[in-house]
Write a protein that holds these residues in place. Structure first.
Motif, mmCIF file in Angstrom:
data_model
loop_
_atom_site.group_PDB
_atom_site.id
_atom_site.type_symbol
_atom_site.label_atom_id
_atom_site.label_comp_id
_atom_site.label_asym_id
_atom_site.label_seq_id
_atom_site.Cartn_x
_atom_site.Cartn_y
_atom_site.Cartn_z
ATOM 1 N N TRP A 1 0.854 -1.182 0.000
ATOM 2 C CA TRP A 1 0.000 0.000 0.000
ATOM 3 C C TRP A 1 0.893 1.236 0.000
ATOM 4 C CZ3 TRP A 1 -1.104 -4.370 2.759
ATOM 5 C CH2 TRP A 1 -2.375 -4.935 2.592
ATOM 6 N N ARG A 2 0.361 2.353 -0.483
ATOM 7 C CA ARG A 2 1.012 3.655 -0.343
ATOM 8 C C ARG A 2 0.032 4.575 0.375
ATOM 9 N NH1 ARG A 2 5.752 3.725 -3.043
ATOM 10 N NH2 ARG A 2 6.041 5.904 -2.498
ATOM 11 N N VAL A 3 0.490 5.192 1.448
ATOM 12 C CA VAL A 3 -0.385 6.037 2.260
ATOM 13 C C VAL A 3 0.207 7.437 2.361
ATOM 14 C CG1 VAL A 3 -1.374 4.144 3.595
ATOM 15 C CG2 VAL A 3 0.756 5.173 4.355
ATOM 16 N N ASP A 4 -0.677 8.435 2.363
ATOM 17 C CA ASP A 4 -0.252 9.820 2.517
ATOM 18 C C ASP A 4 -0.185 10.184 3.994
ATOM 19 O OD1 ASP A 4 -0.170 10.256 -0.243
ATOM 20 O OD2 ASP A 4 -2.304 10.754 -0.315
ATOM 21 N N GLY A 5 0.801 10.964 4.346
ATOM 22 C CA GLY A 5 0.898 11.405 5.726
ATOM 23 C C GLY A 5 2.306 11.827 6.067
ATOM 24 N N PRO A 6 2.448 12.608 7.121
ATOM 25 C CA PRO A 6 3.765 13.120 7.484
ATOM 26 C C PRO A 6 4.613 12.143 8.289
ATOM 27 C CG PRO A 6 2.114 13.977 8.992
ATOM 28 C CD PRO A 6 1.371 13.154 7.970
ATOM 29 N N GLU A 7 4.025 11.027 8.729
ATOM 30 C CA GLU A 7 4.730 10.128 9.632
ATOM 31 C C GLU A 7 5.209 8.875 8.919
ATOM 32 O OE1 GLU A 7 5.479 10.901 12.661
ATOM 33 O OE2 GLU A 7 4.321 12.764 12.699
ATOM 34 N N CYS A 8 6.322 8.310 9.420
ATOM 35 C CA CYS A 8 6.846 7.038 8.915
ATOM 36 C C CYS A 8 6.553 5.885 9.871
ATOM 37 C CB CYS A 8 8.361 7.123 8.723
ATOM 38 S SG CYS A 8 8.896 8.219 7.396
ATOM 39 N N ARG A 9 6.258 6.199 11.127
ATOM 40 C CA ARG A 9 6.138 5.172 12.147
ATOM 41 C C ARG A 9 4.669 4.759 12.301
ATOM 42 N NH1 ARG A 9 11.348 5.556 14.141
ATOM 43 N NH2 ARG A 9 11.039 3.655 15.339
ATOM 44 N N TYR A 10 4.431 3.443 12.210
ATOM 45 C CA TYR A 10 3.082 2.895 12.246
ATOM 46 C C TYR A 10 3.023 1.693 13.182
ATOM 47 C CZ TYR A 10 1.541 5.676 8.241
ATOM 48 O OH TYR A 10 1.183 6.718 7.410
ATOM 49 N N ASP A 11 1.817 1.470 13.733
ATOM 50 C CA ASP A 11 1.509 0.223 14.429
ATOM 51 C C ASP A 11 0.785 -0.688 13.440
ATOM 52 O OD1 ASP A 11 2.579 1.299 16.729
ATOM 53 O OD2 ASP A 11 0.636 1.880 17.567
ATOM 54 N N VAL A 12 1.061 -1.982 13.546
ATOM 55 C CA VAL A 12 0.523 -2.962 12.596
ATOM 56 C C VAL A 12 -0.205 -4.056 13.365
ATOM 57 C CG1 VAL A 12 1.113 -4.684 10.848
ATOM 58 C CG2 VAL A 12 2.377 -2.519 10.936
ATOM 59 N N ARG A 13 -1.349 -4.472 12.827
ATOM 60 C CA ARG A 13 -2.101 -5.591 13.400
ATOM 61 C C ARG A 13 -2.668 -6.429 12.259
ATOM 62 N NH1 ARG A 13 -7.400 -6.686 14.366
ATOM 63 N NH2 ARG A 13 -7.738 -8.299 15.948
ATOM 64 N N ILE A 14 -2.364 -7.743 12.263
ATOM 65 C CA ILE A 14 -2.840 -8.662 11.225
ATOM 66 C C ILE A 14 -3.392 -9.901 11.920
ATOM 67 C CG2 ILE A 14 -2.185 -10.053 9.221
ATOM 68 C CD1 ILE A 14 0.081 -8.078 8.715
ATOM 69 N N THR A 15 -4.610 -10.310 11.561
ATOM 70 C CA THR A 15 -5.192 -11.520 12.148
ATOM 71 C C THR A 15 -5.307 -12.595 11.081
ATOM 72 O OG1 THR A 15 -7.463 -10.747 11.737
ATOM 73 C CG2 THR A 15 -6.479 -10.208 13.857
ATOM 74 N N PHE A 16 -5.162 -13.844 11.522
ATOM 75 C CA PHE A 16 -5.090 -14.973 10.605
ATOM 76 C C PHE A 16 -6.280 -15.910 10.786
ATOM 77 C CE2 PHE A 16 -0.877 -13.304 10.844
ATOM 78 C CZ PHE A 16 -0.356 -13.476 9.565
ATOM 79 N N GLU A 17 -6.624 -16.577 9.694
ATOM 80 C CA GLU A 17 -7.783 -17.472 9.690
ATOM 81 C C GLU A 17 -7.606 -18.591 10.708
ATOM 82 O OE1 GLU A 17 -10.541 -19.036 6.089
ATOM 83 O OE2 GLU A 17 -8.430 -19.583 5.993
ATOM 84 N N GLU A 18 -6.432 -19.138 10.789
ATOM 85 C CA GLU A 18 -6.122 -20.163 11.791
ATOM 86 C C GLU A 18 -4.895 -19.683 12.556
ATOM 87 O OE1 GLU A 18 -5.609 -23.967 10.071
ATOM 88 O OE2 GLU A 18 -7.526 -23.958 9.035
ATOM 89 N N GLY A 19 -5.102 -19.294 13.776
ATOM 90 C CA GLY A 19 -3.977 -18.800 14.549
ATOM 91 C C GLY A 19 -4.318 -17.500 15.237
ATOM 92 N N ASN A 20 -3.311 -16.835 15.720
ATOM 93 C CA ASN A 20 -3.490 -15.656 16.538
ATOM 94 C C ASN A 20 -3.346 -14.395 15.701
ATOM 95 O OD1 ASN A 20 -3.732 -14.126 18.924
ATOM 96 N ND2 ASN A 20 -2.601 -15.657 20.071
ATOM 97 N N GLU A 21 -3.000 -13.294 16.339
ATOM 98 C CA GLU A 21 -2.763 -12.047 15.621
ATOM 99 C C GLU A 21 -1.269 -11.718 15.618
ATOM 100 O OE1 GLU A 21 -4.586 -8.691 17.543
ATOM 101 O OE2 GLU A 21 -3.492 -8.991 19.404
ATOM 102 N N PHE A 22 -0.845 -11.073 14.544
ATOM 103 C CA PHE A 22 0.518 -10.546 14.439
ATOM 104 C C PHE A 22 0.452 -9.066 14.742
ATOM 105 C CE2 PHE A 22 3.576 -8.134 11.956
ATOM 106 C CZ PHE A 22 4.774 -8.765 12.230
ATOM 107 N N VAL A 23 1.264 -8.605 15.693
ATOM 108 C CA VAL A 23 1.287 -7.194 16.078
ATOM 109 C C VAL A 23 2.723 -6.690 16.021
ATOM 110 C CG1 VAL A 23 0.845 -5.528 17.907
ATOM 111 C CG2 VAL A 23 -0.766 -7.384 17.522
ATOM 112 N N ARG A 24 2.930 -5.580 15.363
ATOM 113 C CA ARG A 24 4.226 -4.906 15.344
ATOM 114 C C ARG A 24 3.970 -3.434 15.653
ATOM 115 N NH1 ARG A 24 8.805 -6.069 12.448
ATOM 116 N NH2 ARG A 24 8.303 -8.220 13.029
#
Length: 267
Positions: A124-147
């Motif tokens: 993805w490409r996102v507009d904004g002044p910041e480079c630092r982001y929090d990430v959350r991804i959930t999976f069909e089988e399993g837990n969530e990935f958080v960074r």
């Protein structure tokens, strides 16, 4: 040529025919002159009777001021941040969310009528002044990935090789409270709503298509401020006929919520 006729010579002609070896006072050797300095150097050869009065700004200085003022008033070009993930797990992801570290919510699921398949890479490409982001991804089988607090300007792509275990403690932030809901029970959590205490209607379901199995956790975020009291409503089926509510939790002080094993009938 008389002084009066000399004054009518166009400025650009004076610049063009000024000796290239002439060095303007105050200009260091090897530094190219500005447009204004070139104009002033040419005009310095005009007899004094044809120049402006003493103390007035030179033509070249006025030109430089106009150029510098235009540059200062020009709006900065919007920054685009490239965000990429490579799914190296054997699981298909249902939800991809990322948001600037200071925002109080995760925002919408970035997967629109699609899945993040095992082995795939999505960008993805996102507009904004910041480079630092929090990430959350959930999976069909399993837990969530958080960074948390990832600098995408320094590292554009995150390689997800395993679903991360939760960190020992959620980091403290000034504007955002991070919390985690943990399901240690044998029951499946189908719905999770976090609503400000006393609100007239419940908040949206935070899980979406994902469900929390035994051992799974959900990482959430709310804005700091006020009393920071929230009601956590847990639905053990999609219809929410079997629910449990943990009332008036201060999520600015309590970073972990444990799903209770018991439910009440009828919600």
């Amino acid at each position: 040529m008389t002084a009066a006729r000399f004054a009518l010579v166009p400025v650009f002609a004076l610049v063009a025919f000024a000796p290239a070896s002439a060095q303007q006072p105050g200009l260091s050797p090897g530094i190219p002159p500005s447009v204004g300095q070139e104009i002033d150097r040419a005009l310095s050869q005009v007899p004094g009777s044809a120049r402006g009065g003493a103390g007035a700004p030179t033509v070249g200085a006025e030109v430089d001021a106009m150029i510098n003022g235009a540059r200062a008033g020009r709006p900065a070009a919007p920054r685009q941040v490239a965000v990429a993930f490579a799914n190296r797990t054997p699981h298909k992801a249902l939800v991809v969310q990322f948001t600037q570290v200071g925002r109080p919510d995760w925002g919408a699921n970035r997967l629109v009528r699609e899945r993040f398949n095992a082995g795939a890479t999505m960008r993805w490409r996102v507009d904004g002044p910041e480079c630092r982001y929090d990430v959350r991804i959930t999976f069909e089988e399993g837990n969530e990935f958080v960074r948390l607090d990832h600098d995408f300007c320094a590292q554009e792509k995150i390689e997800i090789t395993a679903i991360d275990a939760p960190v020992a403690a959620m980091p403290a932030r000034d504007a955002v409270a991070l919390y985690r809901v943990v399901n240690p029970t044998d029951r499946v959590v189908s719905v999770l709503r976090v609503t400000p205490s006393g609100a007239g209607r419940p908040g949206p379901d935070l899980l979406g298509e994902w469900v929390m199995m035994k051992g799974d956790h959900y990482t959430g975020r709310v804005a700091r401020g006020g009393q920071c009291l929230y009601d956590i409503r847990i639905g053990f089926n999609p219809e929410e006929t079997q629910t449990a509510t943990i009332a008036r939790q201060n999520l600015c002080e309590t970073s972990e919520i444990i799903v209770p094993a018991r439910a009440t009938t009828g919600g």
